[in-house]
Design a protein around this motif. Structure first.
Motif, short mmCIF file in Angstrom:
data_model
loop_
_atom_site.label_atom_id
_atom_site.label_comp_id
_atom_site.label_asym_id
_atom_site.label_seq_id
_atom_site.Cartn_x
_atom_site.Cartn_y
_atom_site.Cartn_z
N SER A 52 61.49 29.70 24.51
CA SER A 52 60.29 30.15 25.19
C SER A 52 59.07 29.48 24.55
N GLU A 89 60.91 31.47 20.20
CA GLU A 89 59.76 31.82 21.02
C GLU A 89 58.43 31.26 20.53
N THR A 90 57.49 31.21 21.49
CA THR A 90 56.10 30.80 21.29
C THR A 90 56.01 29.39 20.73
N SER A 130 54.77 28.47 24.40
CA SER A 130 53.40 28.87 24.71
C SER A 130 52.82 27.76 25.59
N TYR A 183 57.75 36.35 29.44
CA TYR A 183 57.11 37.53 28.85
C TYR A 183 55.70 37.14 28.36
N PRO A 184 54.76 37.16 29.29
CA PRO A 184 53.40 36.73 28.98
C PRO A 184 52.68 37.75 28.11
N ASN A 185 51.56 37.31 27.53
CA ASN A 185 50.66 38.27 26.91
C ASN A 185 49.77 38.88 27.99
N CYS A 232 54.43 40.28 26.09
CA CYS A 232 54.19 39.88 24.71
C CYS A 232 52.93 40.62 24.24
N ASN A 267 56.24 32.53 26.89
CA ASN A 267 55.78 33.82 26.39
C ASN A 267 54.42 33.63 25.73
N CYS A 268 53.76 34.72 25.46
CA CYS A 268 52.41 34.72 24.88
C CYS A 268 51.52 33.69 25.57
N SER A 270 64.14 37.22 16.58
CA SER A 270 62.99 36.36 16.86
C SER A 270 62.97 35.17 15.90
#
Length: 305
Positions: free
Chosen positions: A192, A165-166, A194, A247-249, A288, A224-225, A118
């Protein structure tokens, strides 16, 4: 800064998985650790447990593998030199913990899953939810300085790929992509972001622009998130030279002061929802924050049908 030659550079491993069909990612590591009774309200979040309770991190990640995850994301999201200094720790301790996150994930994965290191955003080090608002005032040089040493250590630890990510800012993605090219040419990674309403990143840029920016060894681009209800609109409004990663929250509201989520949201995505993302181009799907092993199992079941 020179190139890093890790023991394990395996661009074909993730490529082979993708060639066989959609790949199941893990869920929210923080969620799994909280379910195991841990308080993650400090500024280091789940990174603290890499030092204090590595067996718990390993067990939480092993739970995702049992649920069907084929890729584990390491616990390095919140690790940064500035964050460690603020917590009274040293840069050498941060270096050691970055390496440990890959080792722990590798032990949890065994021969059943790959390990994605990550690479969390600049905003994570602020521990104030900046990854969900953006930071246009931060110059590219500062972003480069923030990511470079950490990225070198993560790559040297030998992950199978990187999960960048995010990200709220498109220019941060550009900085990290350039660093990957310099440090580990050919290392597979995904980008990825947000995102929020209106098809935009939380920092304001159009997601379609971010999706089109993938290049080099970037194997997927996505979100993601981000609230799951926004994913369809985001994917439908964009095209990319690579597949999407999603990969959503759970859709719950995040409280950056308390480092907690205000409600449960939707911790398990329906089979139709998951298949809809795949139909729109997603090749890597997971969850997430708010997604536990049960949510990962639901994704795996949807993709088996």
């Amino acid at each position: 800064m020179g190139r890093v030659a890790p023991d394990r550079l395996s661009p074909t491993a993730i490529g082979d998985l993708l060639a066989a069909g959609p790949v199941v990612l893990d869920g929210g590591l923080s969620t799994a650790l909280e379910e195991r009774g841990h308080d993650l309200s400090t500024s280091l979040w789940s990174a603290r447990l890499v030092r204090d309770a590595p067996d718990e991190v390993r067990a939480a990640q092993a739970g995702f593998v049992e649920a069907g995850a084929r890729v584990l994301i390491t616990a390095s999201y919140q690790m940064s030199y500035s964050g460690y200094e603020a917590a009274g720790l040293t840069a050498a301790q941060c270096d050691a913990d970055l390496l440990a996150t890959v080792r722990i994930a590798r032990e949890a994965a065994g021969d059943r899953a790959l390990v994605a290191a990550s690479v969390g955003p600049y905003g994570a080090a602020r521990a104030d939810g900046s990854e969900y608002t953006g930071y246009p005032e931060v110059p590219r040089g500062a972003l480069r300085d923030f990511h470079a040493r950490r990225l070198e250590h993560l790559v040297a630890a030998g992950p199978d790929l990187l999960a960048v990510e995010t990200l709220p800012e498109l220019r941060e993605a550009e900085v990290v992509a350039s660093l990957v090219d310099e440090i580990a040419p050919g290392m597979p990674y995904w980008l990825s972001f947000s995102a929020t309403t209106g098809g935009r990143l939380t920092g304001g840029a159009p997601f379609a622009e971010a999706a089109a920016s993938a290049r080099g060894s970037c194997l997927a681009v996505g979100v993601n998130c981000t609230a799951p209800a926004l994913v369809d609109e985001l994917l439908e409004g964009a095209s990319a030279p690579v597949p999407f990663v999603v990969y959503p929250n759970s859709g719950a509201r995040y409280d950056p002061a308390g480092k907690t989520w205000a409600d449960a949201g939707t911790p398990v995505f329906t089979a139709d929802t998951v298949r809809g993302w795949v139909e729109r181009g997603a090749a890597l799907v997971g969850g997430c924050c708010g997604t536990s092993a049960a949510g990962v199992a639901a994704v795996a079941a949807a993709l088996r049908r």
